[in-house]
Design a protein around this motif. Structure first.
Motif, PDB file in Angstrom:
ATOM      1  N   TRP A 144      28.708 -67.721  51.164  1.00  0.00           N
ATOM      2  CA  TRP A 144      30.449 -67.402  51.344  1.00  0.00           C
ATOM      3  C   TRP A 144      30.776 -67.750  50.116  1.00  0.00           C
ATOM      4  O   TRP A 144      30.391 -68.341  49.221  1.00  0.00           O
ATOM      5  CB  TRP A 144      30.672 -68.603  52.331  1.00  0.00           C
ATOM      6  CG  TRP A 144      32.052 -68.581  52.651  1.00  0.00           C
ATOM      7  CD1 TRP A 144      32.982 -69.330  51.656  1.00  0.00           C
ATOM      8  CD2 TRP A 144      32.876 -68.162  53.596  1.00  0.00           C
ATOM      9  NE1 TRP A 144      34.190 -69.272  52.246  1.00  0.00           N
ATOM     10  CE2 TRP A 144      34.500 -68.635  53.355  1.00  0.00           C
ATOM     11  CE3 TRP A 144      32.549 -67.047  54.322  1.00  0.00           C
ATOM     12  CZ2 TRP A 144      35.186 -67.914  54.101  1.00  0.00           C
ATOM     13  CZ3 TRP A 144      33.683 -66.710  55.303  1.00  0.00           C
ATOM     14  CH2 TRP A 144      34.869 -67.067  55.118  1.00  0.00           C
ATOM     15  N   PRO A 145      31.778 -66.583  49.614  1.00  0.00           N
ATOM     16  CA  PRO A 145      32.584 -65.846  50.646  1.00  0.00           C
ATOM     17  C   PRO A 145      32.424 -64.446  50.684  1.00  0.00           C
ATOM     18  O   PRO A 145      32.974 -63.711  50.754  1.00  0.00           O
ATOM     19  CB  PRO A 145      34.139 -66.147  50.148  1.00  0.00           C
ATOM     20  CG  PRO A 145      33.942 -66.497  48.750  1.00  0.00           C
ATOM     21  CD  PRO A 145      32.606 -66.960  48.461  1.00  0.00           C
ATOM     22  N   ARG A 146      30.999 -64.117  49.979  1.00  0.00           N
ATOM     23  CA  ARG A 146      30.664 -63.007  49.970  1.00  0.00           C
ATOM     24  C   ARG A 146      30.406 -62.227  51.233  1.00  0.00           C
ATOM     25  O   ARG A 146      29.887 -63.085  52.217  1.00  0.00           O
ATOM     26  CB  ARG A 146      29.518 -62.484  48.997  1.00  0.00           C
ATOM     27  CG  ARG A 146      29.658 -62.811  47.801  1.00  0.00           C
ATOM     28  CD  ARG A 146      28.291 -62.873  46.914  1.00  0.00           C
ATOM     29  NE  ARG A 146      27.812 -61.443  47.022  1.00  0.00           N
ATOM     30  CZ  ARG A 146      26.727 -61.185  46.386  1.00  0.00           C
ATOM     31  NH1 ARG A 146      25.841 -61.909  45.659  1.00  0.00           N
ATOM     32  NH2 ARG A 146      26.284 -59.647  46.636  1.00  0.00           N
ATOM     33  N   PRO A 147      31.016 -61.043  51.623  1.00  0.00           N
ATOM     34  CA  PRO A 147      30.771 -60.368  52.973  1.00  0.00           C
ATOM     35  C   PRO A 147      29.311 -60.273  53.177  1.00  0.00           C
ATOM     36  O   PRO A 147      28.636 -59.600  52.345  1.00  0.00           O
ATOM     37  CB  PRO A 147      31.746 -59.335  53.024  1.00  0.00           C
ATOM     38  CG  PRO A 147      31.973 -58.775  51.658  1.00  0.00           C
ATOM     39  CD  PRO A 147      31.841 -60.376  50.836  1.00  0.00           C
ATOM     40  N   CYS A 148      28.813 -60.194  54.305  1.00  0.00           N
ATOM     41  CA  CYS A 148      27.310 -60.004  54.589  1.00  0.00           C
ATOM     42  C   CYS A 148      27.392 -58.936  55.888  1.00  0.00           C
ATOM     43  O   CYS A 148      28.188 -59.268  56.845  1.00  0.00           O
ATOM     44  CB  CYS A 148      26.593 -61.280  55.030  1.00  0.00           C
ATOM     45  SG  CYS A 148      26.557 -62.295  53.868  1.00  0.00           S
ATOM     46  N   ARG A 149      26.185 -58.274  56.082  1.00  0.00           N
ATOM     47  CA  ARG A 149      26.031 -57.434  57.042  1.00  0.00           C
ATOM     48  C   ARG A 149      24.569 -57.626  57.237  1.00  0.00           C
ATOM     49  O   ARG A 149      23.833 -57.869  56.755  1.00  0.00           O
ATOM     50  CB  ARG A 149      26.336 -55.813  56.580  1.00  0.00           C
ATOM     51  CG  ARG A 149      27.861 -55.708  56.105  1.00  0.00           C
ATOM     52  CD  ARG A 149      28.138 -54.173  55.752  1.00  0.00           C
ATOM     53  NE  ARG A 149      27.132 -53.747  54.861  1.00  0.00           N
ATOM     54  CZ  ARG A 149      27.080 -52.503  54.488  1.00  0.00           C
ATOM     55  NH1 ARG A 149      27.932 -51.662  54.735  1.00  0.00           N
ATOM     56  NH2 ARG A 149      26.387 -52.373  53.428  1.00  0.00           N
ATOM     57  N   VAL A 150      24.432 -57.119  58.862  1.00  0.00           N
ATOM     58  CA  VAL A 150      23.165 -57.255  59.491  1.00  0.00           C
ATOM     59  C   VAL A 150      22.853 -56.132  60.337  1.00  0.00           C
ATOM     60  O   VAL A 150      23.901 -55.655  60.837  1.00  0.00           O
ATOM     61  CB  VAL A 150      22.759 -58.644  59.831  1.00  0.00           C
ATOM     62  CG1 VAL A 150      23.703 -58.649  61.011  1.00  0.00           C
ATOM     63  CG2 VAL A 150      21.447 -58.689  60.296  1.00  0.00           C
ATOM     64  N   ARG A 151      21.716 -55.457  60.306  1.00  0.00           N
ATOM     65  CA  ARG A 151      21.541 -54.426  61.489  1.00  0.00           C
ATOM     66  C   ARG A 151      21.290 -54.809  62.740  1.00  0.00           C
ATOM     67  O   ARG A 151      20.670 -55.926  63.013  1.00  0.00           O
ATOM     68  CB  ARG A 151      20.262 -53.704  61.135  1.00  0.00           C
ATOM     69  CG  ARG A 151      19.841 -52.362  61.927  1.00  0.00           C
ATOM     70  CD  ARG A 151      18.886 -51.415  61.172  1.00  0.00           C
ATOM     71  NE  ARG A 151      17.632 -52.313  60.998  1.00  0.00           N
ATOM     72  CZ  ARG A 151      16.655 -52.201  61.974  1.00  0.00           C
ATOM     73  NH1 ARG A 151      16.859 -51.551  63.105  1.00  0.00           N
ATOM     74  NH2 ARG A 151      15.469 -52.769  61.815  1.00  0.00           N
ATOM     75  N   CYS A 152      22.085 -54.512  63.743  1.00  0.00           N
ATOM     76  CA  CYS A 152      22.175 -55.089  65.105  1.00  0.00           C
ATOM     77  C   CYS A 152      22.146 -53.727  65.858  1.00  0.00           C
ATOM     78  O   CYS A 152      22.275 -52.829  65.558  1.00  0.00           O
ATOM     79  CB  CYS A 152      23.409 -55.668  65.347  1.00  0.00           C
ATOM     80  SG  CYS A 152      23.744 -57.072  64.233  1.00  0.00           S
ATOM     81  N   LEU A 153      21.302 -53.949  67.331  1.00  0.00           N
ATOM     82  CA  LEU A 153      21.594 -53.164  68.269  1.00  0.00           C
ATOM     83  C   LEU A 153      22.357 -53.586  69.445  1.00  0.00           C
ATOM     84  O   LEU A 153      22.420 -54.708  69.846  1.00  0.00           O
ATOM     85  CB  LEU A 153      20.234 -53.052  68.919  1.00  0.00           C
ATOM     86  CG  LEU A 153      18.920 -52.618  68.058  1.00  0.00           C
ATOM     87  CD1 LEU A 153      17.617 -52.944  68.718  1.00  0.00           C
ATOM     88  CD2 LEU A 153      19.071 -51.445  67.465  1.00  0.00           C
ATOM     89  N   SER A 154      23.431 -52.628  69.855  1.00  0.00           N
ATOM     90  CA  SER A 154      24.364 -53.138  70.719  1.00  0.00           C
ATOM     91  C   SER A 154      24.598 -52.005  71.939  1.00  0.00           C
ATOM     92  O   SER A 154      24.054 -50.881  71.681  1.00  0.00           O
ATOM     93  CB  SER A 154      25.832 -52.921  69.906  1.00  0.00           C
ATOM     94  OG  SER A 154      26.060 -52.093  69.530  1.00  0.00           O
ATOM     95  N   ARG A 155      25.109 -52.328  72.843  1.00  0.00           N
ATOM     96  CA  ARG A 155      25.426 -51.471  73.994  1.00  0.00           C
ATOM     97  C   ARG A 155      26.631 -51.948  74.720  1.00  0.00           C
ATOM     98  O   ARG A 155      27.100 -53.088  74.660  1.00  0.00           O
ATOM     99  CB  ARG A 155      24.405 -51.077  74.770  1.00  0.00           C
ATOM    100  CG  ARG A 155      23.753 -52.357  75.699  1.00  0.00           C
ATOM    101  CD  ARG A 155      22.261 -51.987  76.352  1.00  0.00           C
ATOM    102  NE  ARG A 155      22.820 -50.923  77.453  1.00  0.00           N
ATOM    103  CZ  ARG A 155      21.890 -50.375  78.202  1.00  0.00           C
ATOM    104  NH1 ARG A 155      20.485 -50.453  77.921  1.00  0.00           N
ATOM    105  NH2 ARG A 155      22.274 -49.522  79.232  1.00  0.00           N
ATOM    106  N   GLU A 156      27.244 -51.142  75.403  1.00  0.00           N
ATOM    107  CA  GLU A 156      28.356 -51.627  76.402  1.00  0.00           C
ATOM    108  C   GLU A 156      27.883 -52.699  77.374  1.00  0.00           C
ATOM    109  O   GLU A 156      28.727 -53.711  77.682  1.00  0.00           O
ATOM    110  CB  GLU A 156      29.266 -50.420  76.994  1.00  0.00           C
ATOM    111  CG  GLU A 156      29.777 -49.435  76.037  1.00  0.00           C
ATOM    112  CD  GLU A 156      30.972 -49.953  75.452  1.00  0.00           C
ATOM    113  OE1 GLU A 156      31.527 -50.936  75.997  1.00  0.00           O
ATOM    114  OE2 GLU A 156      31.175 -49.613  74.315  1.00  0.00           O
ATOM    115  N   ARG A 157      26.885 -52.500  78.113  1.00  0.00           N
ATOM    116  CA  ARG A 157      26.625 -53.300  79.303  1.00  0.00           C
ATOM    117  C   ARG A 157      25.131 -53.236  79.673  1.00  0.00           C
ATOM    118  O   ARG A 157      24.501 -52.139  79.178  1.00  0.00           O
ATOM    119  CB  ARG A 157      27.492 -53.072  80.522  1.00  0.00           C
ATOM    120  CG  ARG A 157      27.386 -51.661  81.039  1.00  0.00           C
ATOM    121  CD  ARG A 157      28.068 -51.279  82.405  1.00  0.00           C
ATOM    122  NE  ARG A 157      29.574 -51.628  82.232  1.00  0.00           N
ATOM    123  CZ  ARG A 157      30.457 -50.974  81.756  1.00  0.00           C
ATOM    124  NH1 ARG A 157      30.085 -49.598  81.367  1.00  0.00           N
ATOM    125  NH2 ARG A 157      31.691 -51.179  81.510  1.00  0.00           N
TER     126      ARG A 157
END
Length: 377
Positions: A144-157
């Motif tokens: 913090w406060p550097r912005p971080c990103r990570v790989r995710c898997l998502s779906r609606e439902r």
């Protein structure tokens, strides 16, 4: 003898995993819940990248791969176990999460485990892997406060046949922002990344306010020493005494009652989260994070308040009138800027709340429609 032999025989079978019953249930309760499939799934993910969504319905092709900030993903449970299944304590996994810097100043987090699975509800991501999200948020707060990103898997439902097993995780009562790291008999941590970020910003704000208060405590002493020379332009020493007492009392009050400072730090955290432009103070150096408009307005308001006794103590009437007119102009512009900043903050919060409410209504209507269709079938 038969009683002791019976318990010994049962203990042997429990060690082999052949018996299920009340005693085996007690032993299983002390083990980490397999809520996130951290055992077989993570082992397979390390050995075979194609099985990244093993254990979840739909397979890898049913999940969308995205880059998201772990601080913007919410928990779906109120508590988690402090151990990964077959991995040991969560804190032992933190050094294995690598942070890869980007040209824009952000960081990509590369964890040793498989990507976390999330459900999208409007613009909000809800994690199905709460222990992994907890580990990622700990590492993100170290940067913090550097912005971080990570790989995710998502779906609606999730599919209907998995609702019973997966939606049981949705038991959070803190809107997904707070989670407790606990076992049956001990609570290890209560985590809220916004509170942790506010603590970091509180340290920075305290240093800025210390510089301001120290300056206004030292200047009256120096003015009292130079009063007889006539360089101060004051009628008496009373404005200097009042200014010193005012600075000392404000400094003492903010140390004893840090409520206002914490609120300012929360506003700073929200401004960083919304990626607002921050104002860097030149006397703090280039390597220090800037301040948001509301925090800067608070510092300027304190400065103007402590200047007021010395302004009214100026001997020359015309000079006093001119300086006081400038003080009123600055105070008026500061008030206008403060009102606009507060209005923007409230409007952004209302937009976020409206988006979440709309997503909840849409999810509820879709579930009702699916239930009706299933009943008709």
């Amino acid at each position: 003898v038969f009683h002791h032999f019976h318990h010994f025989n049962r203990a042997v079978h429990l060690a082999r995993g052949d018996v299920e019953g009340p005693m085996s249930q007690d032993i299983q309760d002390d083990e980490p819940e397999e809520e996130e499939l951290d055992g077989v799934e993570d082992d397979e993910a390390e050995t075979d990248g194609r099985s990244r969504s093993s254990g979840y319905p739909g397979g890898a092709e049913a999940w969308d791969e995205i880059l998201a900030c772990p601080l913007e993903i919410r928990f779906t449970q109120d508590k988690i176990h402090p151990f990964f299944y077959r991995r040991g304590p969560i804190v032992n996994v933190l050094p294995k999460i690598r942070a890869v810097g980007n040209e824009d100043g952000s960081c990509d987090l590369v964890p040793p485990f498989a990507p976390i699975h999330c459900l999208r509800k409007g613009s909000v991501l809800w994690s199905l892997d709460n222990r992994r999200l907890y580990a990622l948020q700990l590492v993100a707060m170290d940067l913090w406060p550097r912005p971080c990103r990570v790989r995710c898997l998502s779906r609606e439902r999730l599919p209907r046949h998995k609702l019973k097993t997966q939606y049981r995780k949705f038991n959070t009562r803190s809107d997904g922002r707070t989670i407790a790291v606990t076992t049956r008999y001990q609570n290890f941590d209560t985590w809220n990344w916004q509170e942790r970020a506010a603590e970091i910003e509180l340290y920075s704000l305290s240093k800025r306010l210390s510089v301001v208060f120290t300056t206004f405590e030292a200047l009256p002493v120096l003015g009292a020493m130079l009063f007889r020379t006539g360089y101060t332009g004051l009628q008496s020493r009373w404005p200097l005494i009042i200014s010193f007492l005012l600075a000392f009392s404000l400094d003492f009050t903010r140390q004893q009652v840090p409520f206002l400072e914490k609120q300012l730090c929360l506003l700073q955290v929200q401004a960083i989260q919304r990626e607002e432009s921050l104002i860097k103070l030149s006397w703090q150096g280039d390597d220090v994070q800037g301040v948001c408009k509301l925090q800067l307005a608070a510092i300027m308001a304190i400065t103007l308040l402590m200047m007021l006794p010395c302004i009214f103590g100026i001997a020359e009437v015309k000079v006093r009138s001119s300086v006081f007119s400038c003080w009123l102009g600055v105070a008026f512009m500061l008030l206008i800027q403060l009102m606009f900043a507060l209005q923007r903050t409230e409007s952004s919060e209302k937009v976020d709340d409206a988006a979440e409410a709309a997503s909840d209504n849409e999810e509820g209507s879709d579930d009702k429609a699916a239930d009706k269709a299933a009943a008709d079938t």
